[in-house]
Design an enzyme around this catalytic site. Structure first.
Site, mmCIF file in Angstrom:
data_model
loop_
_atom_site.group_PDB
_atom_site.id
_atom_site.type_symbol
_atom_site.label_atom_id
_atom_site.label_comp_id
_atom_site.label_asym_id
_atom_site.label_seq_id
_atom_site.Cartn_x
_atom_site.Cartn_y
_atom_site.Cartn_z
ATOM 1 N N CYS A 132 0.832 -1.202 0.000
ATOM 2 C CA CYS A 132 0.000 0.000 0.000
ATOM 3 C C CYS A 132 0.872 1.259 0.000
ATOM 4 C CB CYS A 132 -0.916 -0.018 1.222
ATOM 5 S SG CYS A 132 -1.898 1.474 1.372
ATOM 6 N N CYS A 175 -0.427 4.112 2.263
ATOM 7 C CA CYS A 175 -0.208 3.895 3.696
ATOM 8 C C CYS A 175 1.257 4.139 4.065
ATOM 9 C CB CYS A 175 -0.559 2.466 4.103
ATOM 10 S SG CYS A 175 -2.015 1.787 3.306
ATOM 11 N N ASP A 176 2.181 3.689 3.228
ATOM 12 C CA ASP A 176 3.582 3.610 3.661
ATOM 13 C C ASP A 176 4.555 4.510 2.897
ATOM 14 O OD1 ASP A 176 2.829 1.675 5.495
ATOM 15 O OD2 ASP A 176 3.045 0.058 4.053
#
Ligand code: FAD
Length: 325
Positions: A149, A152-153
């Site tokens: 992701c 997300c990261d």
């Protein structure tokens, strides 16, 4: 948006028993659209959200191809407006996870960690989850440099060298997103041409931070003494030659597997695990409907999943009218 269940059934407390007219499994675009339509039919549907509120769409930074948003909309924002609209008409939400179902008799049984539900109608919208490469180092370094992701990261990889694995829309979209942070994004693809759409291909080719490594697979993710990714072992699919490439992170976008294992032996499915539905979204069990990526190996988009969710709810409403009493 990832949910942590802090009320998870501990094994000591007895699950509650409840009856619902319509239970929708999953809170992605398919589940939330089904909830809107079933709520507007005054069925007060219950959505069991699973761990990913908003579904996979909430994993992406920007969705540019959902109609009605000419400037695009954030993936998480889209999930939130879907949910708000469904709630406005009476949809209910249980932030829990379905661990088993019994679709062999009516009412159907749907068991979460905390509750044993009975349902007159079930709409399955459990979507799909990202595939893993299954290579050494992948699970060991997940969360420590290996990710599925970018939204997300990505932020953690400012001025870093990243490997993106894949050649489809997701790989390019997420690779482009990662160029906001990374100094270099190397897209490693096992073939010599991409599956991604033309616009994305052009954007990726024109981006000076993106580099392509063709006919190559990632054979191993390697870390340093502190358990952080520091290199990958790449393998040329034509010459079989291997080489080490320094890398700070590895983002994997190589397709998805439908989240349908709890329905095995209860519903007809394709060999790949997609639930078979007819053109009314009906499954092989009357009263059970399926929508979105759990039942769709072909289109796998927010708009198509939402459309299937709406269709499933309309069919469920008609089914309940025909089987009233
Ligand atoms: C990184 C990325 C970028 C994308 N970008 C785009 C884009 O730009 N445009 C576009 O149209 N599409 C995009 N997609 C695809 C799109 O997100 C999906 O097609 C869509 O989300 C599928 O919707 P769905 O509701 O069928 O399933 P999902 O979105 O997969 O949702 C499944 C839901 O089911 C829940 N669930 C699973 N198992 C259980 C269980 N046992 N009990 C209860 N709940 C459960 C999950 O928590 C989740 O809420 C992207 C996907 C990814 C991964």
């Amino acid at each position: 948006m990832e949910i942590n269940f802090n009320n998870t059934f501990s094994g000591q407390k007895q699950p509650e028993e409840k009856h619902e007219k319509v239970i929708i499994l999953g809170s992605g675009p398919a589940g939330l659209s089904a909830a809107l339509y079933a709520a507007r039919a005054e069925l007060a549907p219950l959505v069991i959200t699973g761990t990913e509120l908003g579904g996979q769409a909430s994993l992406t930074f920007l969705i540019e191809n959902y109609p009605g948003f000419p400037d695009g909309i954030g993936g998480t924002d889209l999930g939130q407006v879907f949910q708000k609209q469904a709630e406005k008409f009476g949809a209910k939400f249980d932030y829990d996870y379905v661990v088993s179902v019994d679709l062999s008799q009516r009412p159907f049984q749907v068991n979460t960690y905390n509750t044993h539900y009975q349902a007159d109608v079930v709409i399955i919208a459990t979507g799909a989850s990202p595939n893993h490469l299954g290579i050494p180092g992948e699970s060991e370094f997940t969360g420590k440099g290996v990710s599925y992701c970018a939204t997300c990261d990505g932020w953690f990889f400012k001025e870093k060298h990243l490997i993106v694995v894949g050649g489809g829309d997701s790989a390019l979209e997420e690779g482009l997103f990662l160029t906001r942070y990374a100094s270099k994004v190397e897209i490693v693809h096992r073939r010599d041409e991409l599956r991604a759409g033309a616009i994305l291909q052009r954007r990726a080719m024109e981006n000076e931070k993106i580099h392509f490594t063709w006919n190559t697979t990632v054979a191993e993710v390697m870390g340093n003494g502190s358990g952080i990714v520091e290199a990958v072992r790449l393998k040329d699919t034509q010459t079989q030659e291997e080489r080490l490439v320094p890398a700070d992170g590895v983002f994997i976008f190589i397709g998805h597997t439908p989240n349908t294992s709890i329905f095995h032996d209860q519903l007809k499915m394709s060999p790949a695990g997609y639930i078979e539905v007819d053109d009314l979204m009906a499954t092989s069990v009357p009263g059970v409907f399926a929508a979105g990526e759990a039942a769709d190996p072909h289109f796998r988009q927010v708009v198509t999943s939402a459309g299937m969710g709406a269709a499933a709810a309309i069919s469920a409403t008609r089914y309940l009218e025909e089987h009233a009493g």
